[in-house]
Design a protein around this motif. Structure first.
Motif, short mmCIF file in Angstrom:
data_model
loop_
_atom_site.label_atom_id
_atom_site.label_comp_id
_atom_site.label_asym_id
_atom_site.label_seq_id
_atom_site.Cartn_x
_atom_site.Cartn_y
_atom_site.Cartn_z
N ASP A 73 15.61 -13.11 15.80
CA ASP A 73 16.81 -12.38 14.80
C ASP A 73 16.40 -11.03 15.65
O ASP A 73 15.37 -10.45 16.01
CB ASP A 73 16.21 -12.30 13.27
N ASP B 110 17.36 -1.73 9.54
CA ASP B 110 15.97 -2.43 8.90
C ASP B 110 14.86 -1.38 8.58
O ASP B 110 13.77 -1.58 8.03
CB ASP B 110 15.77 -3.55 9.68
N ALA C 75 10.32 -5.45 3.20
CA ALA C 75 11.24 -6.57 2.53
C ALA C 75 11.96 -7.19 3.74
O ALA C 75 12.60 -8.38 3.49
CB ALA C 75 12.29 -5.74 1.75
N LYS C 76 12.40 -6.51 4.84
CA LYS C 76 13.04 -7.20 5.92
C LYS C 76 12.35 -8.27 6.60
O LYS C 76 12.90 -9.26 7.01
CB LYS C 76 13.34 -6.17 6.92
N THR D 5 13.55 -11.24 5.01
CA THR D 5 14.90 -11.48 5.43
C THR D 5 14.84 -12.12 6.86
O THR D 5 15.60 -13.34 7.24
CB THR D 5 15.61 -10.28 5.58
N TYR D 6 13.94 -11.98 7.70
CA TYR D 6 13.68 -12.69 9.09
C TYR D 6 13.40 -13.98 8.72
O TYR D 6 13.72 -14.84 9.46
CB TYR D 6 12.93 -11.77 9.89
N GLU E 29 13.94 -15.55 6.27
CA GLU E 29 15.11 -16.51 5.73
C GLU E 29 16.23 -16.87 6.63
O GLU E 29 16.90 -17.99 6.62
CB GLU E 29 15.88 -15.45 4.78
N THR E 30 16.31 -16.10 7.78
CA THR E 30 17.15 -16.35 8.86
C THR E 30 16.84 -17.65 9.47
O THR E 30 17.67 -18.60 9.68
CB THR E 30 17.31 -15.26 9.91
#
Length: 151
Positions: free
Chosen positions: A23, A29, A39-40, A43-44, A46-47
């Motif tokens: 990613d 970010d 928090a990011k 997100t990574y 989740e990607t």
């Protein structure tokens, strides 16, 4: 008080994961401290997880049902910085009656593990919104995503 998971002493190797991806670290970010906001990291992860769940060749989708996150754990080891990319390793680490657990690890450009995480997902019926057992065909697809043994 809930039991807390302790991070492993040695993080997994990227090569140990059956699914690997990348990613892009975006400027947005970053937080005021100049590194990627905590928090990011989720997100990574989740990607990678979303790409696996919706993989057109072997999706982890069940008609009339959906999977929801019931627990998310992240262990932070190193900072990530913009600009750059993050490599993501993903595997299924546990399979239960109606739930399964993804294990993830994030790696910096220098190959150092920046974080590990675990995400517990439960299969729920689309109409009742209650958990339902994992069907055998989903269990087989999940088994194919389990962590590779270390050599």
């Amino acid at each position: 008080m809930q039991e807390q998971t302790k991070p492993h002493s040695a993080p997994p190797r990227l090569a140990d994961f059956p699914r690997r991806g990348t990613d892009t670290i975006r400027f947005a970010d970053c937080d005021p401290q100049g590194h990627v906001n905590h928090a990011k990291f989720a997100t990574y992860m989740e990607t990678s997880r979303a790409a696996i769940i919706r993989d057109p060749t072997h999706p982890l989708l069940v008609e009339g049902a959906t999977s929801v996150i019931v627990r998310l754990e992240v262990n932070y080891f190193r900072e990530l910085h913009y600009p750059g990319t993050v490599e993501i390793g993903s595997a299924v680490s546990e399979i239960g009656r109606s739930s399964f657990v993804f294990s993830h690890a994030l790696y910096r450009g220098d190959g150092q593990c920046a974080a590990t995480g675990r995400v517990t997902m439960v299969l729920i019926d689309g109409a009742t919104r209650r958990s339902r057992p994992l069907p055998p065909e989903l269990i087989e697809r999940l088994k194919a995503l389990q962590m590779m043994p270390r050599s």
